[in-house]
Design a protein around this motif. Structure first.
Motif, PDB file in Angstrom:
ATOM      1  N   GLY A  26      39.095  50.686  70.546  1.00  0.00           N
ATOM      2  CA  GLY A  26      37.870  50.669  71.328  1.00  0.00           C
ATOM      3  C   GLY A  26      36.618  50.769  70.467  1.00  0.00           C
ATOM      4  O   GLY A  26      36.666  50.813  69.235  1.00  0.00           O
ATOM      5  N   ASN A  27      35.481  50.816  71.148  1.00  0.00           N
ATOM      6  CA  ASN A  27      34.192  50.919  70.480  1.00  0.00           C
ATOM      7  C   ASN A  27      33.812  52.395  70.414  1.00  0.00           C
ATOM      8  O   ASN A  27      33.299  52.962  71.376  1.00  0.00           O
ATOM      9  N   VAL A  28      34.083  53.021  69.275  1.00  0.00           N
ATOM     10  CA  VAL A  28      33.881  54.457  69.119  1.00  0.00           C
ATOM     11  C   VAL A  28      32.609  54.708  68.316  1.00  0.00           C
ATOM     12  O   VAL A  28      32.458  54.197  67.204  1.00  0.00           O
ATOM     13  N   ASP A  29      31.700  55.469  68.869  1.00  0.00           N
ATOM     14  CA  ASP A  29      30.452  55.798  68.183  1.00  0.00           C
ATOM     15  C   ASP A  29      30.646  57.094  67.399  1.00  0.00           C
ATOM     16  O   ASP A  29      30.643  58.184  67.974  1.00  0.00           O
ATOM     17  N   VAL A  30      30.818  56.973  66.091  1.00  0.00           N
ATOM     18  CA  VAL A  30      30.987  58.159  65.251  1.00  0.00           C
ATOM     19  C   VAL A  30      29.800  58.346  64.316  1.00  0.00           C
ATOM     20  O   VAL A  30      29.863  59.151  63.393  1.00  0.00           O
ATOM     21  N   SER A  31      28.733  57.622  64.534  1.00  0.00           N
ATOM     22  CA  SER A  31      27.576  57.728  63.646  1.00  0.00           C
ATOM     23  C   SER A  31      27.004  59.136  63.642  1.00  0.00           C
ATOM     24  O   SER A  31      26.586  59.646  62.594  1.00  0.00           O
ATOM     25  N   ALA A  32      26.987  59.797  64.825  1.00  0.00           N
ATOM     26  CA  ALA A  32      26.449  61.159  64.886  1.00  0.00           C
ATOM     27  C   ALA A  32      27.335  62.125  64.096  1.00  0.00           C
ATOM     28  O   ALA A  32      26.824  63.036  63.432  1.00  0.00           O
ATOM     29  N   VAL A  33      28.656  61.927  64.174  1.00  0.00           N
ATOM     30  CA  VAL A  33      29.578  62.781  63.415  1.00  0.00           C
ATOM     31  C   VAL A  33      29.339  62.627  61.927  1.00  0.00           C
ATOM     32  O   VAL A  33      29.233  63.615  61.184  1.00  0.00           O
ATOM     33  N   VAL A  34      29.231  61.383  61.472  1.00  0.00           N
ATOM     34  CA  VAL A  34      29.019  61.118  60.048  1.00  0.00           C
ATOM     35  C   VAL A  34      27.689  61.704  59.586  1.00  0.00           C
ATOM     36  O   VAL A  34      27.593  62.318  58.519  1.00  0.00           O
ATOM     37  N   SER A  35      26.656  61.523  60.399  1.00  0.00           N
ATOM     38  CA  SER A  35      25.336  62.051  60.049  1.00  0.00           C
ATOM     39  C   SER A  35      25.343  63.571  60.001  1.00  0.00           C
ATOM     40  O   SER A  35      24.760  64.189  59.093  1.00  0.00           O
ATOM     41  N   GLU A  36      26.012  64.190  60.966  1.00  0.00           N
ATOM     42  CA  GLU A  36      26.076  65.650  61.027  1.00  0.00           C
ATOM     43  C   GLU A  36      26.753  66.223  59.794  1.00  0.00           C
ATOM     44  O   GLU A  36      26.385  67.303  59.309  1.00  0.00           O
ATOM     45  N   LEU A  37      27.731  65.496  59.261  1.00  0.00           N
ATOM     46  CA  LEU A  37      28.436  65.945  58.063  1.00  0.00           C
ATOM     47  C   LEU A  37      27.682  65.598  56.780  1.00  0.00           C
ATOM     48  O   LEU A  37      28.120  65.978  55.688  1.00  0.00           O
ATOM     49  N   GLY A  38      26.572  64.869  56.926  1.00  0.00           N
ATOM     50  CA  GLY A  38      25.783  64.502  55.758  1.00  0.00           C
ATOM     51  C   GLY A  38      26.428  63.438  54.889  1.00  0.00           C
ATOM     52  O   GLY A  38      26.205  63.387  53.672  1.00  0.00           O
ATOM     53  N   LEU A  39      27.209  62.545  55.512  1.00  0.00           N
ATOM     54  CA  LEU A  39      27.984  61.563  54.744  1.00  0.00           C
ATOM     55  C   LEU A  39      27.573  60.116  55.024  1.00  0.00           C
ATOM     56  O   LEU A  39      28.306  59.191  54.683  1.00  0.00           O
ATOM     57  N   SER A  40      26.410  59.925  55.609  1.00  0.00           N
ATOM     58  CA  SER A  40      25.999  58.572  56.007  1.00  0.00           C
ATOM     59  C   SER A  40      25.973  57.596  54.828  1.00  0.00           C
ATOM     60  O   SER A  40      26.279  56.413  54.988  1.00  0.00           O
ATOM     61  N   ASP A  41      25.610  58.077  53.639  1.00  0.00           N
ATOM     62  CA  ASP A  41      25.518  57.198  52.470  1.00  0.00           C
ATOM     63  C   ASP A  41      26.884  56.837  51.902  1.00  0.00           C
ATOM     64  O   ASP A  41      26.978  55.974  51.019  1.00  0.00           O
ATOM     65  N   HIS A  42      27.937  57.468  52.403  1.00  0.00           N
ATOM     66  CA  HIS A  42      29.280  57.259  51.840  1.00  0.00           C
ATOM     67  C   HIS A  42      30.232  56.600  52.834  1.00  0.00           C
ATOM     68  O   HIS A  42      31.421  56.455  52.535  1.00  0.00           O
ATOM     69  N   VAL A  43      29.727  56.209  53.989  1.00  0.00           N
ATOM     70  CA  VAL A  43      30.587  55.689  55.052  1.00  0.00           C
ATOM     71  C   VAL A  43      30.050  54.359  55.565  1.00  0.00           C
ATOM     72  O   VAL A  43      28.843  54.172  55.702  1.00  0.00           O
ATOM     73  N   LYS A  44      30.951  53.437  55.841  1.00  0.00           N
ATOM     74  CA  LYS A  44      30.603  52.153  56.462  1.00  0.00           C
ATOM     75  C   LYS A  44      31.435  51.993  57.727  1.00  0.00           C
ATOM     76  O   LYS A  44      32.646  52.253  57.723  1.00  0.00           O
ATOM     77  N   ILE A  45      30.789  51.574  58.832  1.00  0.00           N
ATOM     78  CA  ILE A  45      31.453  51.457  60.133  1.00  0.00           C
ATOM     79  C   ILE A  45      31.365  50.031  60.629  1.00  0.00           C
ATOM     80  O   ILE A  45      30.304  49.401  60.564  1.00  0.00           O
ATOM     81  N   PHE A  46      32.486  49.513  61.150  1.00  0.00           N
ATOM     82  CA  PHE A  46      32.549  48.147  61.673  1.00  0.00           C
ATOM     83  C   PHE A  46      33.238  48.141  63.036  1.00  0.00           C
ATOM     84  O   PHE A  46      34.068  49.006  63.324  1.00  0.00           O
ATOM     85  N   HIS A  47      32.908  47.166  63.858  1.00  0.00           N
ATOM     86  CA  HIS A  47      33.599  46.937  65.127  1.00  0.00           C
ATOM     87  C   HIS A  47      34.184  45.533  65.079  1.00  0.00           C
ATOM     88  O   HIS A  47      33.495  44.577  64.712  1.00  0.00           O
ATOM     89  N   ALA A  48      35.464  45.407  65.431  1.00  0.00           N
ATOM     90  CA  ALA A  48      36.148  44.128  65.231  1.00  0.00           C
ATOM     91  C   ALA A  48      37.297  43.979  66.208  1.00  0.00           C
ATOM     92  O   ALA A  48      37.635  44.898  66.966  1.00  0.00           O
ATOM     93  N   GLN A  49      37.908  42.782  66.178  1.00  0.00           N
ATOM     94  CA  GLN A  49      39.138  42.512  66.919  1.00  0.00           C
ATOM     95  C   GLN A  49      40.196  42.032  65.946  1.00  0.00           C
ATOM     96  O   GLN A  49      39.890  41.402  64.930  1.00  0.00           O
ATOM     97  N   ALA A  50      41.448  42.333  66.255  1.00  0.00           N
ATOM     98  CA  ALA A  50      42.542  41.945  65.371  1.00  0.00           C
ATOM     99  C   ALA A  50      42.807  40.447  65.461  1.00  0.00           C
ATOM    100  O   ALA A  50      42.685  39.841  66.531  1.00  0.00           O
ATOM    101  N   ASP A  51      43.155  39.866  64.336  1.00  0.00           N
ATOM    102  CA  ASP A  51      43.568  38.468  64.318  1.00  0.00           C
ATOM    103  C   ASP A  51      44.920  38.324  65.019  1.00  0.00           C
ATOM    104  O   ASP A  51      45.706  39.283  65.089  1.00  0.00           O
ATOM    105  N   GLN A  52      45.193  37.146  65.533  1.00  0.00           N
ATOM    106  CA  GLN A  52      46.457  36.910  66.240  1.00  0.00           C
ATOM    107  C   GLN A  52      47.670  37.156  65.351  1.00  0.00           C
ATOM    108  O   GLN A  52      48.758  37.464  65.846  1.00  0.00           O
ATOM    109  N   ALA A  53      47.478  37.010  64.041  1.00  0.00           N
ATOM    110  CA  ALA A  53      48.603  37.206  63.117  1.00  0.00           C
ATOM    111  C   ALA A  53      48.966  38.680  62.958  1.00  0.00           C
ATOM    112  O   ALA A  53      50.031  39.009  62.423  1.00  0.00           O
ATOM    113  N   THR A  54      48.106  39.594  63.437  1.00  0.00           N
ATOM    114  CA  THR A  54      48.360  41.027  63.287  1.00  0.00           C
ATOM    115  C   THR A  54      49.290  41.520  64.387  1.00  0.00           C
ATOM    116  O   THR A  54      49.038  41.297  65.577  1.00  0.00           O
ATOM    117  N   ASP A  55      50.350  42.154  64.000  1.00  0.00           N
ATOM    118  CA  ASP A  55      51.279  42.773  64.943  1.00  0.00           C
ATOM    119  C   ASP A  55      50.719  44.155  65.307  1.00  0.00           C
ATOM    120  O   ASP A  55      50.878  45.117  64.550  1.00  0.00           O
TER     121      ASP A  55
END
Length: 260
Positions: free
Chosen positions: A130-159
């Motif tokens: 699902g579309n999970v908003d964890v930006s506040a969690v990352v910011s609260e931990l002070g790790l925004s500069d060390h984390v990258k977040i993406f939203h995507a769908q799996a390719d058909q080849a992925t089991d």
């Protein structure tokens, strides 16, 4: 302790509870006085609770951080539930790279990600349905500069079912639900007992422990007869049975003071 404050303080506005009342209630579920006092101190030091002195008595209330944590838990318990029947096919991916010396930050991030439904796809790449908003969690931990977040769908080849089995320990998650369901189904058969506040505290604490490692994976990709559904039904039956009696007992037992 979080279950106690979620049950009896979160919806009561700015309220502080006398430490003796907390010791009394947690003692009903087998937690000793020293353990309660040390936990209160630890939660104050971590910014989860604040102290308020009234004469010779010490009272404890929620901080904004604790309120956010408890509101998130309330959403997970009462609104989302344990069964994900409406997954839209999307995934949230989070990649991070932290210095080797940042052991505490790594532990805190992994703990918060697990609660938010993430599992380790690879060591530094975590995934959640699902579309999970964890930006506040990352910011609260002070790790925004060390984390990258993406939203995507799996390719058909992925089991997807294979990926789920490789990323999450389904047997362990299922076993927690089965254990919870057996224990509390037996409780329903035995009657409500004479200590609703202790019963409800145990109920919510055990349910939180049960769901904390469950990422609410899409039901259609889980094994048949996934045990989360009957366990959730049992939880809600006992919760409904104990809600009003526990609330009445709390009003009798808890010594409180308005927060200043």
């Amino acid at each position: 302790m979080l279950a106690f404050f979620g049950n009896h303080v979160l919806d009561e506005g700015d309220l502080c509870v006398y430490s003796g009342s907390i010791i009394d209630v947690l003692g009903r579920v087998g937690v000793g006085e020293q353990a309660v006092r040390s936990t209160l101190t630890r939660m104050v030091n971590r910014g989860m609770l604040r102290r308020q002195r009234e004469g010779r008595k010490m009272y404890f209330g929620l901080t904004p951080q604790a309120t956010r944590v408890l509101e998130d838990g309330r959403t997970r318990i009462w609104k989302q539930g344990a069964v994900n029947d409406d997954w839209d096919g999307s995934w949230t991916l989070l990649g991070f790279s932290l210095p080797d010396s940042w052991k505490r930050q790594r532990h805190d991030l992994r703990s918060r990600l697990t609660w938010s439904g993430f599992g380790a796809l690879y060591s530094g790449l975590w995934i959640a349905p699902g579309n999970v908003d964890v930006s506040a969690v990352v910011s609260e931990l002070g790790l925004s500069d060390h984390v990258k977040i993406f939203h995507a769908q799996a390719d058909q080849a992925t089991d997807i079912e294979l990926m789920i089995r490789d990323t999450w320990d389904l047997e362990s998650i299922a076993a927690r639900y089965v254990t919870f369901d057996k224990r509390w189904t037996a409780h329903l058969g035995a009657g409500s007992g004479d200590d609703p506040i202790g019963t409800r505290l145990r109920l919510v604490s055990e349910w939180l422990w049960t769901i904390r490692t469950d990422p609410r994976l899409p039901a259609r990709h889980l094994p048949p007869a996934w045990p989360a559904r009957p366990a959730q039904e049992t939880f809600r039956r006992v919760a409904e049975q104990t809600a009003a009696p526990a609330r009445r007992r709390a009003r009798e037992l808890l010594e409180t003071s308005p927060a200043r």
